[in-house]
Motif scaffolding. Structure first.
Motif, mmCIF file in Angstrom:
data_model
loop_
_atom_site.group_PDB
_atom_site.id
_atom_site.type_symbol
_atom_site.label_atom_id
_atom_site.label_comp_id
_atom_site.label_asym_id
_atom_site.label_seq_id
_atom_site.Cartn_x
_atom_site.Cartn_y
_atom_site.Cartn_z
ATOM 1 N N GLY A 104 0.654 -1.527 -0.122
ATOM 2 C CA GLY A 104 0.038 -0.077 0.135
ATOM 3 C C GLY A 104 0.685 1.171 -0.242
ATOM 4 N N ILE A 105 1.731 1.398 0.542
ATOM 5 C CA ILE A 105 2.950 1.989 0.654
ATOM 6 C C ILE A 105 3.364 2.623 -0.388
ATOM 7 C CG2 ILE A 105 5.111 3.045 1.828
ATOM 8 C CD1 ILE A 105 3.888 2.076 4.688
ATOM 9 N N ASP A 106 4.161 1.165 -0.949
ATOM 10 C CA ASP A 106 4.714 1.575 -2.308
ATOM 11 C C ASP A 106 3.787 1.863 -3.854
ATOM 12 O OD1 ASP A 106 6.867 0.803 -4.110
ATOM 13 O OD2 ASP A 106 5.582 -1.172 -4.873
ATOM 14 N N ARG A 107 2.431 1.438 -3.102
ATOM 15 C CA ARG A 107 1.333 1.837 -4.220
ATOM 16 C C ARG A 107 0.499 3.065 -4.444
ATOM 17 N NH1 ARG A 107 -1.754 -3.623 -5.681
ATOM 18 N NH2 ARG A 107 -3.151 -1.907 -7.008
ATOM 19 N N GLY A 108 0.908 3.981 -2.910
ATOM 20 C CA GLY A 108 0.687 5.342 -2.786
ATOM 21 C C GLY A 108 -0.892 5.286 -2.017
ATOM 22 N N SER A 109 -1.532 3.588 -1.987
ATOM 23 C CA SER A 109 -2.032 4.146 -0.584
ATOM 24 C C SER A 109 -2.394 4.626 1.041
ATOM 25 C CB SER A 109 -3.009 2.756 -1.143
ATOM 26 O OG SER A 109 -3.317 2.159 -2.312
ATOM 27 N N PHE A 110 -1.023 4.371 1.171
ATOM 28 C CA PHE A 110 -1.062 4.678 2.214
ATOM 29 C C PHE A 110 0.555 5.719 2.761
ATOM 30 C CE2 PHE A 110 -2.467 -0.262 2.783
ATOM 31 C CZ PHE A 110 -3.502 -0.208 2.945
ATOM 32 N N PRO A 111 0.202 6.539 3.565
ATOM 33 C CA PRO A 111 1.844 7.232 3.674
ATOM 34 C C PRO A 111 2.819 6.476 4.271
ATOM 35 C CG PRO A 111 0.182 7.583 5.801
ATOM 36 C CD PRO A 111 -0.585 6.819 4.268
ATOM 37 N N PRO A 112 4.091 7.168 4.066
ATOM 38 C CA PRO A 112 4.917 6.145 4.633
ATOM 39 C C PRO A 112 5.174 6.411 6.790
ATOM 40 C CG PRO A 112 6.186 7.751 2.837
ATOM 41 C CD PRO A 112 4.829 8.328 3.183
ATOM 42 N N GLN A 113 5.101 5.290 6.870
ATOM 43 C CA GLN A 113 4.859 5.111 8.249
ATOM 44 C C GLN A 113 5.827 3.233 8.567
ATOM 45 O OE1 GLN A 113 0.449 3.312 8.959
ATOM 46 N NE2 GLN A 113 1.397 3.687 6.790
ATOM 47 N N ASP A 114 6.123 3.556 10.054
ATOM 48 C CA ASP A 114 6.857 2.453 10.757
ATOM 49 C C ASP A 114 6.362 1.576 11.165
ATOM 50 O OD1 ASP A 114 8.837 1.447 12.559
ATOM 51 O OD2 ASP A 114 9.209 2.463 13.556
ATOM 52 N N ILE A 115 6.266 0.454 9.928
ATOM 53 C CA ILE A 115 5.727 -0.555 9.629
ATOM 54 C C ILE A 115 5.371 -1.683 11.362
ATOM 55 C CG2 ILE A 115 5.168 -2.693 8.821
ATOM 56 C CD1 ILE A 115 4.249 -0.780 6.738
ATOM 57 N N GLU A 116 6.948 -1.907 11.738
ATOM 58 C CA GLU A 116 6.618 -2.798 12.662
ATOM 59 C C GLU A 116 5.672 -2.769 14.193
ATOM 60 O OE1 GLU A 116 7.708 -5.786 13.159
ATOM 61 O OE2 GLU A 116 9.018 -5.976 11.236
ATOM 62 N N PRO A 117 6.143 -1.454 14.554
ATOM 63 C CA PRO A 117 4.623 -0.577 15.229
ATOM 64 C C PRO A 117 3.415 -0.558 15.144
ATOM 65 C CG PRO A 117 5.992 1.232 15.150
ATOM 66 C CD PRO A 117 6.822 -0.127 14.748
ATOM 67 N N THR A 118 3.084 -0.336 13.721
ATOM 68 C CA THR A 118 1.323 -0.174 13.211
ATOM 69 C C THR A 118 0.519 -1.233 12.788
ATOM 70 O OG1 THR A 118 1.989 1.490 11.520
ATOM 71 C CG2 THR A 118 0.671 0.132 10.802
ATOM 72 N N VAL A 119 2.164 -2.342 12.333
ATOM 73 C CA VAL A 119 1.158 -3.572 12.760
ATOM 74 C C VAL A 119 1.000 -4.636 14.319
ATOM 75 C CG1 VAL A 119 2.037 -6.591 12.317
ATOM 76 C CG2 VAL A 119 2.373 -4.473 10.995
#
Length: 201
Positions: free
Chosen positions: A144-159
């Motif tokens: 999603g980040i790669d395709r622009g659907s979500f903004p860049p973010q820290d993946i580990e805590p987000t998960v």
């Protein structure tokens, strides 16, 4: 010699394991894991106590076998559902719905939290199984980040935060109320990960 169920020894072993898993699941829904004995499980599964030891050396090993089986089956179901959706936002919606409706007996069981009654090694193994599902969510978010659907973010805590919102959720049985709760979970998580408003609608 004990009676063989199924058409072969392999099938007999598989059927016996499933009976033990079903018995453990039922017992854990009734009372805490710490109060269940292997004798209780054998009786509930309608198998001899020696049959339990033929498959599992102790209660924690049986629990790990059960969770391994459940995690593998759930991951397959989840991957099949995701394969039918192309865009990351739609995949995240699918993930949310699958997670929100998943009944985890080891989260819902009465009695002490499992983390307080299991050995460190078993806790570590349980963590490994959680990572199987987490890796699927991580993949969705990264795409999603790669395709622009979500903004860049820290993946580990987000998960971790997304799964914390969904794990152990008690979804109502009544269809309309169930849909309301699941939609609320969708809206909350999509907003939390920064899905673009036009996509999250």
């Amino acid at each position: 010699m004990p009676k063989i169920i199924g058409n072969s020894l392999h099938e007999h072993r598989q059927m016996t394991r499933h009976k033990l898993f079903a018995a453990l699941s039922t017992l854990m829904a009734e009372r805490g894991f710490d109060s269940i004995t292997l004798a209780d499980i054998a009786q509930a599964a309608d198998v001899g106590r020696t049959a339990v030891y033929n498959h599992f050396s102790d209660k924690e090993t049986l629990l790990l076998g059960f969770i391994t089986h459940e995690t593998e089956q759930y991951a397959l179901t989840l991957e099949r559902a995701l394969a039918e959706v192309d865009d990351p936002v739609g995949q995240l919606r699918t993930y949310i719905r699958q997670q929100a409706q998943l009944t985890r007996v080891f989260h819902l069981a009465p009695g002490p939290d499992l983390r307080t009654v299991l050995s460190r090694s078993t806790q570590a193994r349980l963590r490994e199984h959680a990572e199987i599902v987490e890796s699927i969510l991580k993949r969705i978010l990264l795409e999603g980040i790669d395709r622009g659907s979500f903004p860049p973010q820290d993946i580990e805590p987000t998960v971790q935060l997304v799964n914390a919102c969904l794990s152990g959720r008690l979804v109502p049985d009544e269809p309309e109320e169930r849909e309301r709760v699941v939609r609320a979970a969708e809206t909350f998580v999509l907003r939390a990960v920064g899905a673009r408003p036009s996509m999250a609608a």
